[in-house]
Design a protein around this motif. Structure first.
Motif, mmCIF file in Angstrom:
data_model
loop_
_atom_site.group_PDB
_atom_site.id
_atom_site.type_symbol
_atom_site.label_atom_id
_atom_site.label_comp_id
_atom_site.label_asym_id
_atom_site.label_seq_id
_atom_site.Cartn_x
_atom_site.Cartn_y
_atom_site.Cartn_z
ATOM 1 N N ALA A 1 0.827 -1.205 0.000
ATOM 2 C CA ALA A 1 0.000 0.000 0.000
ATOM 3 C C ALA A 1 0.864 1.258 0.000
ATOM 4 O O ALA A 1 0.539 2.245 -0.668
ATOM 5 C CB ALA A 1 -0.929 -0.003 1.215
ATOM 6 N N GLU A 2 1.967 1.226 0.733
ATOM 7 C CA GLU A 2 2.877 2.375 0.738
ATOM 8 C C GLU A 2 3.452 2.612 -0.644
ATOM 9 O O GLU A 2 3.621 3.760 -1.074
ATOM 10 C CB GLU A 2 3.988 2.143 1.761
ATOM 11 C CG GLU A 2 3.505 2.237 3.206
ATOM 12 C CD GLU A 2 4.582 1.855 4.202
ATOM 13 O OE1 GLU A 2 5.584 1.211 3.769
ATOM 14 O OE2 GLU A 2 4.443 2.181 5.396
ATOM 15 N N ARG A 3 3.726 1.530 -1.345
ATOM 16 C CA ARG A 3 4.235 1.657 -2.710
ATOM 17 C C ARG A 3 3.174 2.283 -3.616
ATOM 18 O O ARG A 3 3.466 3.167 -4.418
ATOM 19 C CB ARG A 3 4.639 0.284 -3.230
ATOM 20 C CG ARG A 3 5.326 0.302 -4.593
ATOM 21 C CD ARG A 3 5.796 -1.107 -4.948
ATOM 22 N NE ARG A 3 4.662 -2.026 -5.073
ATOM 23 C CZ ARG A 3 4.754 -3.344 -4.891
ATOM 24 N NH1 ARG A 3 5.893 -3.898 -4.547
ATOM 25 N NH2 ARG A 3 3.685 -4.116 -5.031
ATOM 26 N N MET A 4 1.930 1.819 -3.465
ATOM 27 C CA MET A 4 0.840 2.389 -4.260
ATOM 28 C C MET A 4 0.573 3.838 -3.881
ATOM 29 O O MET A 4 0.278 4.680 -4.734
ATOM 30 C CB MET A 4 -0.431 1.555 -4.080
ATOM 31 C CG MET A 4 -0.412 0.209 -4.782
ATOM 32 S SD MET A 4 -2.021 -0.627 -4.736
ATOM 33 C CE MET A 4 -2.133 -1.047 -2.998
ATOM 34 N N ALA A 5 0.682 4.136 -2.598
ATOM 35 C CA ALA A 5 0.364 5.480 -2.121
ATOM 36 C C ALA A 5 1.307 6.528 -2.697
ATOM 37 O O ALA A 5 0.947 7.711 -2.789
ATOM 38 C CB ALA A 5 0.406 5.510 -0.596
#
Length: 259
Positions: free
Chosen positions: A61-65
């Protein structure tokens, strides 16, 4: 190992007669999206899922964010859902399946075959032998490092675990590539197909050096005016081009060598 010359069968369509000149003279090859293929199982895998641990969900999710650097609310929403285990819910999984299935069907693919001798190929892909087959040289990859890969034939549909991280896991990404794009039902095994997959591109014309187009072989029902047009193109072309036509054997259920 990829043969030096592979063949692409094309139909004869009066409204598309200019296609031959586009290929031979201009080096423009039409690359259709997979949604046009006649096999309903093509690029239509079975999806599976395994639970993704919460810390791994947060990491992804951090990568997507990072894509939403200017939208704090969107970033917070993605991270909050990951901490709550959203990637393991039926809603998330169904959405991923639908999006991936649609995305796969839009990827352009060119299909090639090892020779001009297949009666089923002439029947299925060259309008019952009134069309033609293009002999293409693959001794070197095309511009952009596109090159043909052999298809594997099996009775089992490929299964993709969508919980795998194909963004960072090169092995998983390669496994997905082989299973989705290079697996077909064994009812097609006689085709011995090889595919050029145009990741990151849209359906349309792909430009190649006309010199890689080495041969044009016409079916035994091909119209004479189309053959004459090809012979004229061969005479005027800078690079050598062999123009020929197959014939029906007098003794066996086979085609005779092009003449």
């Amino acid at each position: 190992m990829t043969p030096k010359i592979l063949w692409r069968y094309r139909p004869y369509l009066p409204e598309r007669e200019h296609e031959l000149e586009e290929i031979v003279v201009e080096g423009k090859v039409w690359c259709p999206a997979a949604r046009h293929f006649n096999d309903p199982f093509d690029l239509n895998p079975v999806f599976s899922h395994t639970d993704i641990p919460i810390p791994e969900q947060v990491r992804r999710a951090e990568r997507m964010a990072n894509r939403f650097a200017g939208d704090a609310a969107a970033r917070d929403d993605i991270l909050e859902k990951a901490r709550a285990g959203y990637m393991n819910t039926d809603q998330y999984r169904a959405g991923i399946e639908e999006a991936l299935r649609e995305d796969l069907r839009t990827i352009p693919i060119l299909c090639f075959y090892p020779d001009w001798e297949s009666l089923p190929m002439w029947a299925h892909y060259a309008t019952t032998a009134s069309g033609f087959a293009i002999g293409v040289d693959f001794s070197e990859p095309w511009e952009g490092m596109f090159y043909p890969l052999p298809v594997t034939y099996t009775n089992d549909r490929p299964v993709l675990d969508l919980s795998e991280d194909i963004v960072e896991d090169d092995i998983a990404r390669q496994r997905h590539l082989e299973r989705v794009f290079l697996t077909k039902s064994d009812v097609w095994v006689q085709e011995k197909e090889q595919r050029v997959i145009f990741h990151g591109r849209s359906e349309g014309h792909y430009g190649v050096d006309p010199s890689v187009i080495k041969e044009v072989c016409f079916g035994f029902k091909a119209p004479e005016h189309l053959i004459e047009a090809a012979l004229e193109m061969a005479r005027e072309r800078e690079h050598e081009l062999t123009v020929s036509q197959v014939s029906i054997s007098d003794r066996t259920y086979s085609l005779e060598a092009p003449t």
